[in-house]
Motif scaffolding. Structure first.
Motif, short mmCIF file in Angstrom:
data_model
loop_
_atom_site.label_atom_id
_atom_site.label_comp_id
_atom_site.label_asym_id
_atom_site.label_seq_id
_atom_site.Cartn_x
_atom_site.Cartn_y
_atom_site.Cartn_z
N ARG A 21 0.84 -1.21 0.00
CA ARG A 21 0.00 0.00 0.00
C ARG A 21 0.87 1.26 0.00
NH1 ARG A 21 -5.16 1.76 3.61
NH2 ARG A 21 -5.20 3.87 2.80
N SER A 22 1.89 1.27 0.87
CA SER A 22 2.79 2.44 0.91
C SER A 22 3.49 2.64 -0.41
CB SER A 22 3.85 2.26 2.01
OG SER A 22 3.27 2.43 3.26
N GLU A 25 0.99 4.12 -2.92
CA GLU A 25 0.71 5.53 -2.63
C GLU A 25 1.89 6.43 -3.04
OE1 GLU A 25 -2.41 4.70 1.04
OE2 GLU A 25 -0.35 5.22 1.53
N CYS A 28 2.19 6.68 -6.89
CA CYS A 28 1.19 7.61 -7.43
C CYS A 28 1.64 9.05 -7.24
CB CYS A 28 -0.15 7.42 -6.73
SG CYS A 28 -1.18 6.16 -7.49
N GLN A 29 2.11 9.34 -6.02
CA GLN A 29 2.57 10.71 -5.74
C GLN A 29 3.75 11.09 -6.62
OE1 GLN A 29 3.23 10.23 -1.56
NE2 GLN A 29 1.03 10.11 -1.16
N VAL A 47 -8.10 1.94 -0.85
CA VAL A 47 -6.80 2.55 -1.18
C VAL A 47 -6.94 3.38 -2.45
CG1 VAL A 47 -4.43 2.03 -1.96
CG2 VAL A 47 -5.43 0.74 -0.06
N ASN A 50 -9.04 6.59 -2.01
CA ASN A 50 -8.24 7.61 -1.35
C ASN A 50 -7.28 8.29 -2.35
OD1 ASN A 50 -5.49 8.07 0.33
ND2 ASN A 50 -7.30 8.53 1.56
N LEU A 51 -6.69 7.51 -3.23
CA LEU A 51 -5.73 8.07 -4.20
C LEU A 51 -6.44 8.92 -5.26
CD1 LEU A 51 -3.44 4.93 -4.62
CD2 LEU A 51 -2.76 7.13 -3.66
N GLN A 54 -7.49 12.32 -4.36
CA GLN A 54 -6.40 13.32 -4.34
C GLN A 54 -6.00 13.72 -5.76
OE1 GLN A 54 -2.98 12.09 -1.77
NE2 GLN A 54 -4.32 10.42 -1.16
#
Ligand SMILES: NC(=O)c1ccc[n+]([C@@H]2O[C@H](COP(=O)([O-])OP(=O)(O)OC[C@H]3O[C@@H](n4cnc5c(N)ncnc54)[C@H](O)[C@@H]3O)[C@@H](O)[C@H]2O)c1
Length: 259
Positions: A21-22, A25, A28-29, A47, A50-51, A54
């Motif tokens: 998951r980390s 995330e 994606c960032q 998950v 949430n992404l 953003q």
């Protein structure tokens, strides 16, 4: 500074929770479009929600990495919805606690290999042809400190994690000429939700957490982010001359000689 995975299409298996998951995330960032591939639909969807809330680009595909048809469906959906994958993080893995060789049922041997090793084989088999088409790719296989040493009573986890190093080296040698790099990332103890549940189930959760932390010269366990950043390094151009290697991220645990 431009984002390190700009325009990349990444598949992260086991990305509904924990280390995966980390990684999903962070990727994606850093500009990647990410497929969150996991058997846990509820967590995986949350998950991705949430992404996307953003403004980041991610999809969830319900995937059992131990099943080749399920993996093929996941890769097909990634290609259709995001594009041809250029990054593959083979992260999904399972461990059975407190098992010795003779006590291990055949089903647990089979399931351990099906998820931890066959899962990587299935994903590589489906993804590599697309990486060859695109002309480059990076694969990161999540190993462990168990890839090099045996922690008693965890059979056959370490056997599967040792095998991952062989798979990584073999693929690296074969795929170098296609500009596809393959490396292993080998964490020490990482504090996932599953780890905290395990601490909580012991008689003294604080002592259980400290006991493992003290194995590491840094006297603490890793956070998931502390594994996601090395995964980003291996998946990005920052590691462009690195292939067939194992990056050990274990707070110094593996260099201690226990008397
Ligand atoms: N947590 C640690 O201390 C640690 C240390 C070294 C290596 N690792 C390795 O890191 C990887 C991730 O571990 P974690 O601790 O984050 O685990 P976790 O249990 O927190 O998360 C694992 C994820 O994989 C998914 N998964 C399980 N079986 C699957 C399958 N068949 N197909 C698709 N998804 C599946 C689960 O649903 C879950 O979302 C594993 O390969 C593990 O062996 C973990």
């Amino acid at each position: 500074m431009s984002k390190r995975l700009k325009d990349q299409i990444a598949i992260v298996t086991g990305a509904a929770d924990g280390i995966g998951r980390s990684i999903a995330e962070l990727f994606c960032q850093e500009g990647a479009s990410v497929c969150v591939a996991d058997v846990n639909e509820a967590l995986g969807e949350s998950v991705v929600k949430n992404l996307t809330e953003q403004g980041l680009k991610a999809i969830f595909v319900n995937t059992d990495v131990s099943n080749i048809d399920s993996v093929k469906n996941m890769v097909d959906q990634t290609v259709n919805l995001l594009g041809k994958p250029t990054v593959l993080i083979n992260n999904a893995g399972i461990i059975y606690e407190n098992k010795k060789f003779l006590e291990t049922p055949t089903e647990q041997w089979d399931k351990s290999f099906a998820v931890n090793l066959d899962g990587m084989w299935h994903c590589c088999k489906q993804v590599i042809p697309y990486m060859k088409e695109v002309g480059f790719g990076t694969i990161v296989n999540i190993g462990s400190v168990h890839s090099f040493k045996i922690v008693p009573n965890h059979f056959p986890y370490a056997v599967t994690k040792h095998a991952i190093i062989g798979l990584t080296k073999n693929l690296a040698v074969e795929l170098g000429e296609d500009n596809i790099r393959v490396n292993a990332l080998c964490p020490g103890m990482v504090e996932t939700a599953a780890a905290f549940k395990w601490f909580a189930e012991s008689e003294d959760p604080v002592a259980a957490r400290k006991k493992i932390a003290d194995i590491h010269p840094l006297r603490r366990n890793a956070s998931c982010d502390e594994i996601a950043y090395p995964a980003l390094f291996l998946a990005s151009k920052e590691s462009s001359f690195m292939t067939g290697q194992s990056l050990i991220v274990d707070g110094g645990r593996s260099v201690v000689y226990h008397l």
